[in-house]
Design a protein around this motif. Structure first.
Motif, PDB file in Angstrom:
ATOM      1  N   SER A   1     -10.048  -7.386  20.233  1.00 30.42           N
ATOM      2  CA  SER A   1     -11.969  -7.540  19.402  1.00 30.42           C
ATOM      3  C   SER A   1     -11.630  -7.251  18.244  1.00 30.42           C
ATOM      4  O   SER A   1     -13.096  -8.493  17.708  1.00 30.42           O
ATOM      5  CB  SER A   1     -12.853  -6.497  19.998  1.00 30.42           C
ATOM      6  N   LEU A   2     -10.927  -6.487  17.975  1.00 27.42           N
ATOM      7  CA  LEU A   2     -11.247  -6.619  16.462  1.00 27.42           C
ATOM      8  C   LEU A   2     -10.376  -7.407  16.036  1.00 27.42           C
ATOM      9  O   LEU A   2     -10.608  -8.411  14.671  1.00 27.42           O
ATOM     10  CB  LEU A   2     -10.078  -5.318  16.155  1.00 27.42           C
ATOM     11  N   ILE A   3      -9.340  -8.084  16.146  1.00 34.75           N
ATOM     12  CA  ILE A   3      -9.067 -10.519  15.591  1.00 34.75           C
ATOM     13  C   ILE A   3     -10.473 -11.183  15.588  1.00 34.75           C
ATOM     14  O   ILE A   3     -10.046 -11.403  15.049  1.00 34.75           O
ATOM     15  CB  ILE A   3      -7.737 -10.037  16.668  1.00 34.75           C
ATOM     16  N   LYS A   4     -11.357 -10.743  16.944  1.00 35.58           N
ATOM     17  CA  LYS A   4     -12.034 -12.025  16.962  1.00 35.58           C
ATOM     18  C   LYS A   4     -12.784 -11.454  15.925  1.00 35.58           C
ATOM     19  O   LYS A   4     -13.455 -11.848  15.351  1.00 35.58           O
ATOM     20  CB  LYS A   4     -12.871 -11.970  18.151  1.00 35.58           C
ATOM     21  N   ALA A   5     -13.793 -10.473  14.881  1.00 35.28           N
ATOM     22  CA  ALA A   5     -14.807  -9.826  14.679  1.00 35.28           C
ATOM     23  C   ALA A   5     -14.346 -10.180  13.129  1.00 35.28           C
ATOM     24  O   ALA A   5     -14.555 -10.699  12.134  1.00 35.28           O
ATOM     25  CB  ALA A   5     -14.483  -8.083  14.987  1.00 35.28           C
ATOM     26  N   THR A   6     -12.506  -9.693  12.356  1.00 37.55           N
ATOM     27  CA  THR A   6     -12.063 -10.130  12.083  1.00 37.55           C
ATOM     28  C   THR A   6     -11.559 -12.237  10.821  1.00 37.55           C
ATOM     29  O   THR A   6     -12.207 -12.072  10.382  1.00 37.55           O
ATOM     30  CB  THR A   6     -10.223  -9.845  12.006  1.00 37.55           C
TER      31      THR A   6
END
Length: 170
Positions: free
Chosen positions: A9-14
């Protein structure tokens, strides 16, 4: 497992944030700040006029083949220039008015491709409003130079129509 999900999720958001930032940079920031407009969207939105040093436009036109309007601010003690690209014998009508102060104005044209610095003045005056028309005597850049000799910024509303391509602030 939850740690993997959080990482994804963090990678997608970034990644999404980066993509949005790049789109914003290319469509809005580069045209407004540096006059770099690879897509042409900045000019269509009137953003390329914001990078002219010493000028502070509020709004610029959205040409639809009819009447165009530009609201410009001439800073105290400075001058600005607003131009139209016109072919020989094309005609433009115009009207401009200030918010109360007199400006020195030189309505003039510069031949396309000329490197000598030649220009031809059509009207020179000091006024707070002007209305008229002109026919381009040659292919080139035609428009207004306003100089504010006062100690306060002066706003101009420029309304114009005719046969031209808007160059905007120069």
């Amino acid at each position: 497992m939850e740690s993997n999900k959080t990482s994804r999720s963090l990678i997608k958001a970034t990644t999404l944030s980066f993509v949005v930032a790049m789109i914003t940079l290319v469509l809005f920031i580069l045209p407004a700040e540096y006059n770099i407009d690879p897509t042409g969207v900045g000019q269509k939105l009137g953003l390329t006029v914001f990078n002219d040093e010493g000028t502070k436009p509020l709004v610029t036109q959205a040409s639809d083949g009819g009447q165009d309007t530009a609201i410009l601010i001439v800073p105290a003690g400075k001058g600005i220039e607003y131009k139209l690209d016109m072919k020989k014998f094309q005609k433009a009508t115009y009207e401009w008015v200030t918010d109360g102060g007199d400006l020195y104005v030189d309505l003039h044209g510069e031949p396309k491709g000329d490197t000598t610095g030649y220009f031809e003045s059509y009207t020179i005056a000091t006024a707070d409003e002007m209305k008229g028309s002109f026919t381009a005597p040659f292919d080139g850049s035609h428009g207004w130079y306003w100089k504010n000799k006062s100690e306060k910024d002066i706003t101009i509303q420029l309304i114009f129509s005719g046969d031209y391509v808007i160059e905007g602030l120069k």
